[in-house]
Write a protein that holds these residues in place. Structure first.
Motif, short mmCIF file in Angstrom:
data_model
loop_
_atom_site.label_atom_id
_atom_site.label_comp_id
_atom_site.label_asym_id
_atom_site.label_seq_id
_atom_site.Cartn_x
_atom_site.Cartn_y
_atom_site.Cartn_z
N VAL A 26 6.13 12.23 11.36
CA VAL A 26 7.04 11.29 10.64
C VAL A 26 6.60 10.96 9.33
N ILE A 27 7.34 10.93 8.34
CA ILE A 27 6.63 10.43 6.95
C ILE A 27 7.56 9.08 6.54
N GLU A 28 6.74 8.04 6.49
CA GLU A 28 7.48 6.80 6.00
C GLU A 28 7.11 6.33 4.51
N ILE A 29 8.34 6.16 3.90
CA ILE A 29 8.01 6.09 2.50
C ILE A 29 8.08 4.43 2.22
N GLY A 30 7.27 3.84 1.28
CA GLY A 30 7.07 2.47 1.19
C GLY A 30 6.94 1.80 2.33
N ALA A 31 5.89 1.89 3.04
CA ALA A 31 5.37 1.50 4.43
C ALA A 31 5.12 -0.34 4.12
N GLY A 32 5.09 -0.66 2.94
CA GLY A 32 4.81 -2.22 2.74
C GLY A 32 3.35 -2.57 3.58
N ASN A 33 3.56 -3.61 4.24
CA ASN A 33 2.34 -4.00 5.21
C ASN A 33 2.30 -3.62 6.36
N GLY A 34 3.03 -2.70 6.94
CA GLY A 34 3.06 -1.86 8.20
C GLY A 34 3.77 -2.30 9.15
N LEU A 35 4.63 -2.99 8.96
CA LEU A 35 5.48 -3.73 10.07
C LEU A 35 6.24 -2.79 10.94
N ASN A 36 6.45 -1.76 10.64
CA ASN A 36 7.22 -0.79 11.27
C ASN A 36 6.20 -0.14 12.32
N PHE A 37 4.90 -0.06 11.94
CA PHE A 37 4.05 0.79 12.89
C PHE A 37 4.00 0.57 14.36
N GLY A 38 4.26 -0.75 14.69
CA GLY A 38 4.09 -1.17 15.93
C GLY A 38 5.48 -0.85 16.65
N HIS A 39 6.50 -0.22 16.05
CA HIS A 39 7.92 0.07 16.75
C HIS A 39 7.94 1.58 16.64
N TYR A 40 7.10 2.29 16.44
CA TYR A 40 7.19 3.77 16.72
C TYR A 40 7.20 4.28 18.10
N PRO A 41 7.95 5.02 18.65
CA PRO A 41 7.84 5.28 20.06
C PRO A 41 6.71 6.37 20.28
N GLY A 42 6.35 6.42 21.68
CA GLY A 42 5.05 7.43 21.66
C GLY A 42 5.31 8.66 21.54
N THR A 43 6.71 9.19 21.52
CA THR A 43 6.94 10.63 21.18
C THR A 43 6.71 11.13 19.69
N VAL A 44 6.20 10.07 18.86
CA VAL A 44 5.79 10.48 17.48
C VAL A 44 4.39 10.78 17.66
N SER A 45 4.09 12.00 17.16
CA SER A 45 2.65 12.51 17.17
C SER A 45 1.97 11.91 16.02
N GLU A 46 2.50 11.75 14.82
CA GLU A 46 1.62 11.14 13.59
C GLU A 46 2.82 10.59 12.60
N VAL A 47 2.12 9.60 12.03
CA VAL A 47 3.00 8.90 11.11
C VAL A 47 2.20 9.29 9.80
N VAL A 48 2.82 9.63 8.63
CA VAL A 48 2.13 9.44 7.26
C VAL A 48 2.86 8.64 6.52
N VAL B 169 3.35 6.45 3.12
CA VAL B 169 3.00 6.23 1.78
C VAL B 169 3.53 4.98 1.21
N GLU B 170 2.20 4.35 0.65
CA GLU B 170 2.61 2.95 0.06
C GLU B 170 1.87 2.77 -1.45
N PRO B 171 2.62 2.47 -2.47
CA PRO B 171 2.09 2.49 -3.80
C PRO B 171 1.52 1.25 -4.14
N GLU B 172 1.82 0.19 -3.45
CA GLU B 172 1.11 -1.18 -4.00
C GLU B 172 -0.31 -1.35 -3.02
N ARG B 173 -1.27 -1.80 -3.94
CA ARG B 173 -2.61 -1.56 -3.42
C ARG B 173 -2.64 -2.70 -2.43
N ARG B 174 -2.24 -4.07 -2.62
CA ARG B 174 -2.65 -5.16 -1.68
C ARG B 174 -1.73 -4.96 -0.45
N LEU B 175 -0.43 -4.32 -0.62
CA LEU B 175 0.29 -3.87 0.90
C LEU B 175 -0.35 -2.75 1.38
#
Length: 224
Positions: A50-72, A74-80
């Motif tokens: 899966v590729i996630e665009i504009g991941a921000g501070n990563g709040l989606n990461f904890g919701h990905y199911p175990g069937t996902v093998s890898e998430v790439v 992409v976040e352009p803003e340095r602090r986020l």
């Protein structure tokens, strides 16, 4: 991660003040506005790479199911992006956080089974180009999950959204625009629209110019 050749800009977006505010508000919104439930619905059933665009501070990461093998992610803003790296360390699926812009994704073509955009299309500089990049990196038949806000309400609300877009809102909100139409943009970019539904955020409380959201699924056609 399969990278494209060429140099990728490390800070394609720079909104340090907005990033600080967003990091705080978004965490509170997980429970107070029901965003955590929305993220769960957005990502349920995904699998493969899966590729996630504009991941921000990563709040989606904890919701990905175990069937996902890898998430790439992409976040352009340095602090986020730094906050997203910290969130990736706590995720139950492998997450690789990388710099880059939606209009020039630093990955090879047809490298992903699915893509995710979550409150992103409102702020990218060139929506058609960004969606063209998403089509490029998805395999034919690949799935796109989206949760975006945009134009909604009656004539008065639509006028207010356009007025804010022309004046203070993009400056205050890190380049965000209130009156874009994500479903139309996806259709114009050649995606096949699947089921989607309109939702208001927050689910309970005042209706704001930013409240009109859409949650759904689209696909890259098999023959392109």
């Amino acid at each position: 991660m399969p990278l494209r050749s060429g140099k990728v800009p490390r800070d394609a977006v720079h909104h340090p003040l907005f990033a600080r505010c967003y990091a705080r508000v978004s965490v509170a919104a997980e429970t107070r506005m029901g965003m955590g439930r929305v993220r769960g619905r957005l990502l349920a059933g995904l699998s493969g790479r899966v590729i996630e665009i504009g991941a921000g501070n990563g709040l989606n990461f904890g919701h990905y199911p175990g069937t996902v093998s890898e998430v790439v992610a992409v976040e352009p803003e340095r602090r986020l992006r730094h906050l997203a790296v910290e969130a990736a360390l706590r995720a139950e699926v492998p997450v690789d956080v990388v710099p880059g812009a939606a209009e020039a994704l630093p990955v090879k073509s047809e490298a992903f089974d699915a893509a995710v955009v979550s409150l992103v299309l409102c702020s990218v500089r060139d929506v058609p180009r960004a969606l063209g990049e998403l089509r490029r990196v998805l395999r034919p038949g690949g799935e796109l999950r989206f949760f975006e806000h945009g134009r909604g309400g009656g004539r008065v609300m639509a006028f207010s959204q356009r007025a804010l877009d022309r004046t203070v809102w993009p400056v205050l909100a890190g380049g965000c625009h209130l009156s874009r139409e994500p479903v139309r943009a996806l259709r114009d970019a050649g995606f096949e629209l699947g089921p989607y539904r309109r939702v208001l955020m927050p689910e309970q409380g005042p209706v704001l110019p930013s409240s009109y959201c859409v949650l759904g699924t689209a696909w890259r056609p098999l023959d392109t």
